[in-house]
Design a protein around this motif. Structure first.
Motif, mmCIF file in Angstrom:
data_model
loop_
_atom_site.group_PDB
_atom_site.id
_atom_site.type_symbol
_atom_site.label_atom_id
_atom_site.label_comp_id
_atom_site.label_asym_id
_atom_site.label_seq_id
_atom_site.Cartn_x
_atom_site.Cartn_y
_atom_site.Cartn_z
ATOM 1 N N UNK A 9 0.768 -1.558 -0.130
ATOM 2 C CA UNK A 9 -0.209 0.021 -0.732
ATOM 3 C C UNK A 9 0.520 1.425 -0.107
ATOM 4 N N UNK A 10 2.192 1.630 1.208
ATOM 5 C CA UNK A 10 3.320 2.170 0.899
ATOM 6 C C UNK A 10 3.424 2.934 -0.238
ATOM 7 N N UNK A 11 4.355 1.596 -1.494
ATOM 8 C CA UNK A 11 4.375 1.611 -2.275
ATOM 9 C C UNK A 11 3.569 2.507 -3.560
ATOM 10 N N UNK A 12 2.432 1.043 -3.740
ATOM 11 C CA UNK A 12 1.422 2.405 -4.892
ATOM 12 C C UNK A 12 0.806 3.976 -4.304
ATOM 13 N N UNK A 13 0.932 3.767 -2.368
ATOM 14 C CA UNK A 13 0.454 5.550 -2.927
ATOM 15 C C UNK A 13 1.300 6.596 -3.756
ATOM 16 N N UNK A 14 2.892 6.332 -3.408
ATOM 17 C CA UNK A 14 3.729 7.053 -4.045
ATOM 18 C C UNK A 14 3.782 7.266 -5.123
ATOM 19 N N UNK A 15 4.119 5.772 -5.795
ATOM 20 C CA UNK A 15 4.138 5.310 -7.199
ATOM 21 C C UNK A 15 2.666 6.038 -7.499
ATOM 22 N N UNK A 16 1.231 5.923 -7.350
ATOM 23 C CA UNK A 16 0.509 6.844 -8.281
ATOM 24 C C UNK A 16 0.051 8.024 -8.067
ATOM 25 N N UNK A 17 0.225 8.268 -6.964
ATOM 26 C CA UNK A 17 0.316 9.813 -6.088
ATOM 27 C C UNK A 17 1.208 10.916 -6.636
ATOM 28 N N UNK A 18 2.759 10.483 -7.200
ATOM 29 C CA UNK A 18 3.413 11.403 -7.239
ATOM 30 C C UNK A 18 4.044 11.448 -8.559
ATOM 31 N N UNK A 19 3.815 9.759 -9.515
ATOM 32 C CA UNK A 19 4.500 9.872 -10.470
ATOM 33 C C UNK A 19 2.878 9.011 -11.951
ATOM 34 N N UNK A 21 -0.444 9.164 -11.930
ATOM 35 C CA UNK A 21 -1.902 10.437 -11.131
ATOM 36 C C UNK A 21 -0.813 11.355 -13.445
ATOM 37 N N UNK A 22 0.263 12.514 -12.323
ATOM 38 C CA UNK A 22 0.165 13.334 -13.595
ATOM 39 C C UNK A 22 0.325 13.025 -14.594
ATOM 40 N N UNK A 23 1.375 11.652 -15.433
ATOM 41 C CA UNK A 23 1.516 10.768 -16.353
ATOM 42 C C UNK A 23 0.220 10.333 -17.361
ATOM 43 N N UNK A 24 -0.782 10.061 -16.498
ATOM 44 C CA UNK A 24 -1.537 9.363 -17.015
ATOM 45 C C UNK A 24 -2.455 10.750 -17.533
ATOM 46 N N UNK A 25 -3.065 11.533 -16.682
ATOM 47 C CA UNK A 25 -3.972 12.111 -17.510
ATOM 48 C C UNK A 25 -3.386 13.349 -17.922
ATOM 49 N N UNK A 26 -1.413 13.352 -18.016
ATOM 50 C CA UNK A 26 -1.424 14.891 -18.571
ATOM 51 C C UNK A 26 -0.918 14.120 -20.344
ATOM 52 N N UNK A 27 -0.629 12.705 -20.087
ATOM 53 C CA UNK A 27 -0.589 12.131 -21.601
ATOM 54 C C UNK A 27 -1.481 12.041 -22.307
ATOM 55 N N UNK A 266 -10.011 10.642 -6.405
ATOM 56 C CA UNK A 266 -9.809 11.304 -7.678
ATOM 57 C C UNK A 266 -8.805 9.563 -7.667
ATOM 58 N N UNK A 267 -7.545 9.550 -6.211
ATOM 59 C CA UNK A 267 -6.754 7.954 -6.890
ATOM 60 C C UNK A 267 -7.812 7.382 -7.407
ATOM 61 N N UNK A 268 -8.454 6.700 -6.479
ATOM 62 C CA UNK A 268 -8.980 5.348 -7.056
ATOM 63 C C UNK A 268 -9.885 5.390 -7.838
ATOM 64 N N UNK A 269 -10.658 6.259 -7.970
ATOM 65 C CA UNK A 269 -11.192 6.518 -9.803
ATOM 66 C C UNK A 269 -10.098 6.410 -10.469
ATOM 67 N N UNK A 270 -8.990 7.050 -11.076
ATOM 68 C CA UNK A 270 -8.112 6.548 -11.871
ATOM 69 C C UNK A 270 -7.565 4.874 -11.832
ATOM 70 N N UNK A 271 -7.037 4.858 -10.699
ATOM 71 C CA UNK A 271 -6.629 3.514 -10.831
ATOM 72 C C UNK A 271 -8.074 2.610 -11.290
ATOM 73 N N UNK A 272 -8.221 2.445 -9.762
ATOM 74 C CA UNK A 272 -9.560 1.248 -10.852
ATOM 75 C C UNK A 272 -9.672 1.854 -12.310
ATOM 76 N N UNK A 421 2.122 0.357 -16.992
ATOM 77 C CA UNK A 421 1.622 2.060 -17.561
ATOM 78 C C UNK A 421 2.784 3.197 -17.821
ATOM 79 N N UNK A 422 3.690 3.075 -16.697
ATOM 80 C CA UNK A 422 4.842 4.209 -17.081
ATOM 81 C C UNK A 422 6.174 3.890 -18.067
ATOM 82 N N UNK A 423 6.618 2.612 -18.348
ATOM 83 C CA UNK A 423 6.932 2.101 -19.334
ATOM 84 C C UNK A 423 5.870 2.690 -20.541
ATOM 85 N N UNK A 424 5.109 2.141 -20.819
ATOM 86 C CA UNK A 424 3.714 1.894 -22.115
ATOM 87 C C UNK A 424 3.877 3.663 -22.619
ATOM 88 N N UNK A 425 3.151 4.264 -21.372
ATOM 89 C CA UNK A 425 3.408 6.168 -21.869
ATOM 90 C C UNK A 425 4.886 6.431 -22.374
#
Length: 480
Positions: A9-19, A21-27, A266-272, A421-425
């Motif tokens: 959970x801790x890894x998920x929170x940092x990975x999605x919040x700071x990297x 979600x901004x990348x997915x939305x921005x792309x 927002x985070x759960x909506x984007x993840x799910x 998602x990180x590698x593909x985007x």
């Protein structure tokens, strides 16, 4: 197990919040602007293309049609994420549903780009069937095989093992719900073994058998789920305005803002949403590349339509089932929440029907997940012993997934999905210019009244293009 879950959970929170979600939305926003909203302005064209029939090959072998490729990708998309994932997300409030809608609209542009690229850079296998996906365009367009191997290994683990464990876990959880506690100990292993046996029968026939199975299963399961949802909504039609208010209010409400709930929604909506519709994830292009189409843009449009089908239709129906009948969202999570909501509105029989729906959703997802892994295993190596070993590990993950903790399995899925998602985007951002050139070529032919056809000589500067020999010509089509 609890310590492992906390760490994930801790890894998920940092990975999605700071990297991520901004990348997915921005792309997604960048692709939407550059394509001038292709996912919205060409919506009628998407329906026209998905209905196209594929002509038989000269050697008599059948090819995968646009609709067949659509159902393979829909089989992986329309899975337990539509029932368990959506229900889990809205335990934080209805606002997560709103952000799932937003990400579906934005993400459909990412789905268009990645699937058009996968069609352009597909290759023909020894049996005549097409293969392709992010690993292939990373090698052929970017010239970076190492990056392609990294993605191929990641998607193989994510879909072949982790996501299939998620599907088996959800089936086991839903099926054991009505059983006495004494019977649950033996049911999990039995369900896992049965699922593994059925999956083995389906996947050993190759992509054409997978297409034939999913072409039947996906429409059937979607219709059954939508009928159940429509029945719940009609019986509770007076609650419909409140549900919409909860969804929109949960996305922007002052109460949620004060409690920090908007960020979580927002985070759960984007993840799910990404788990469900896979837009930008790099998975659906593996199915899109299998289709026999006259222009790469056609499959890009079909896969964008798949995002809308998954999120705006199937996921929305699940959200309405839960929010209409169980607004307090207390004491339950995942598929169990959806099941209790259906039973509370329609009666106990509806919970048993949902068990069948979940099985159909999860099993078809397993088929699509397996195929994504197989395509990428073949990209990494041609050694004959590797593919049987991969199949054995997939079947083992199904058995183990039926025994695992719900929380750990879902959180691990988030980690691996994020890495994919990180590698593909990062790969499709520089390659998107090629997808937009393809789109311009497609639209120019449509304006001329033609059914668009692409051949390599239309863009001779592109390297790595293999399957688009200049042998076809565009033909006029009736204007609608």
């Amino acid at each position: 197990m609890d310590h492992l879950d906390s760490w994930v959970v801790a890894v998920n929170d940092h990975l999605w919040t700071y990297l991520l979600i901004p990348l997915v939305v921005g792309a997604g926003l960048y692709f939407t602007v550059r394509s001038r909203g292709v996912q919205l302005r060409l919506l009628p064209e998407m329906f026209r293309v998905v209905k196209e029939k594929t002509p038989p090959r000269a050697d008599g072998r059948k090819q995968v049609s646009s609709f067949g490729a659509f159902t393979i990708s829909a089989a992986a998309r329309v899975g337990t994420g539509n029932i368990a994932g959506v229900a889990t997300a809205i335990t934080l409030g209805g606002g997560a549903v709103f952000w799932m809608w937003v990400m579906a609209v934005i993400g459909a542009a990412s789905a268009f780009v990645e699937s058009a690229l996968a069609q352009l850079y597909k290759v023909r296998g020894a049996t005549g069937a097409y293969r392709g996906g992010p690993a292939y365009y990373m090698q052929r367009a970017l010239g970076k095989r190492s990056l392609g191997v990294l993605f191929a290994a990641t998607i193989t683990v994510t879909f072949g093992f982790v996501f299939n464990a998620v599907q088996a876990n959800t089936i086991s959880a839903v099926a054991t719900g009505p059983l006495p506690e004494a019977d649950t100990a033996w049911f999990g292993p039995a369900a896992g073994l049965l699922l593994a046996a059925l999956l083995g029968l389906a996947v050993f026939g190759g992509v054409r058998r997978i297409s034939s199975v999913t072409t039947v299963l996906v429409p059937a399961m979607a219709v059954l789920h939508l009928l159940l949802g429509a029945s719940v909504v009609l019986l509770n039609i007076t609650e419909f305005p409140r549900v919409l208010a909860d969804i929109v209010g949960g996305a922007f409400g002052l109460r949620e803002l004060a409690a920090g709930g908007i960020g979580a929604a927002i985070q759960q909506g984007i993840r799910r949403g990404m788990f469900s519709n896979e837009a930008g994830l790099g998975s659906a292009p593996n199915a899109g590349a299998t289709a026999e189409v006259s222009h790469p843009v056609k499959q890009g449009l079909v896969q964008a339509l798949g995002v809308f089908f998954d999120t705006l239709l199937v996921c929305t129906m699940t959200a309405f089932i839960v929010l209409v009948t169980n607004p307090e969202l207390a004491g339950r999570q995942g598929a169990d929440l959806t099941q209790s909501s259906l039973s509370g509105s329609l009666g106990a029989w509806a919970g048993h029907v949902l068990t069948v729906v979940v099985f159909m959703l999860a099993f078809s997802s397993m088929i699509g997940n397996y195929y994504y892994g197989e395509t990428n295993v073949r990209f990494i190596t041609r050694r004959r012993w590797v593919l049987p070993g991969y199949r054995a590990l997939v079947l083992a993950s199904v058995v183990l997934g039926s025994l695992g903790s719900v929380s750990v399995v879902w959180n691990l899925a988030d980690v691996f999905m994020g890495l994919m998602a990180l590698v593909n985007l990062l790969a499709i951002l520089p390659l998107s210019a090629i997808a937009f050139r393809l789109l311009d070529d497609y639209l120019a032919q449509r304006r001329a009244g033609l059914d668009p056809v692409f051949t390599r000589d239309r863009m001779p500067d592109l390297r790595g293009v293999q399957c688009w020999d200049p042998v076809r010509t565009a033909v006029p089509v009736a204007r609608r």
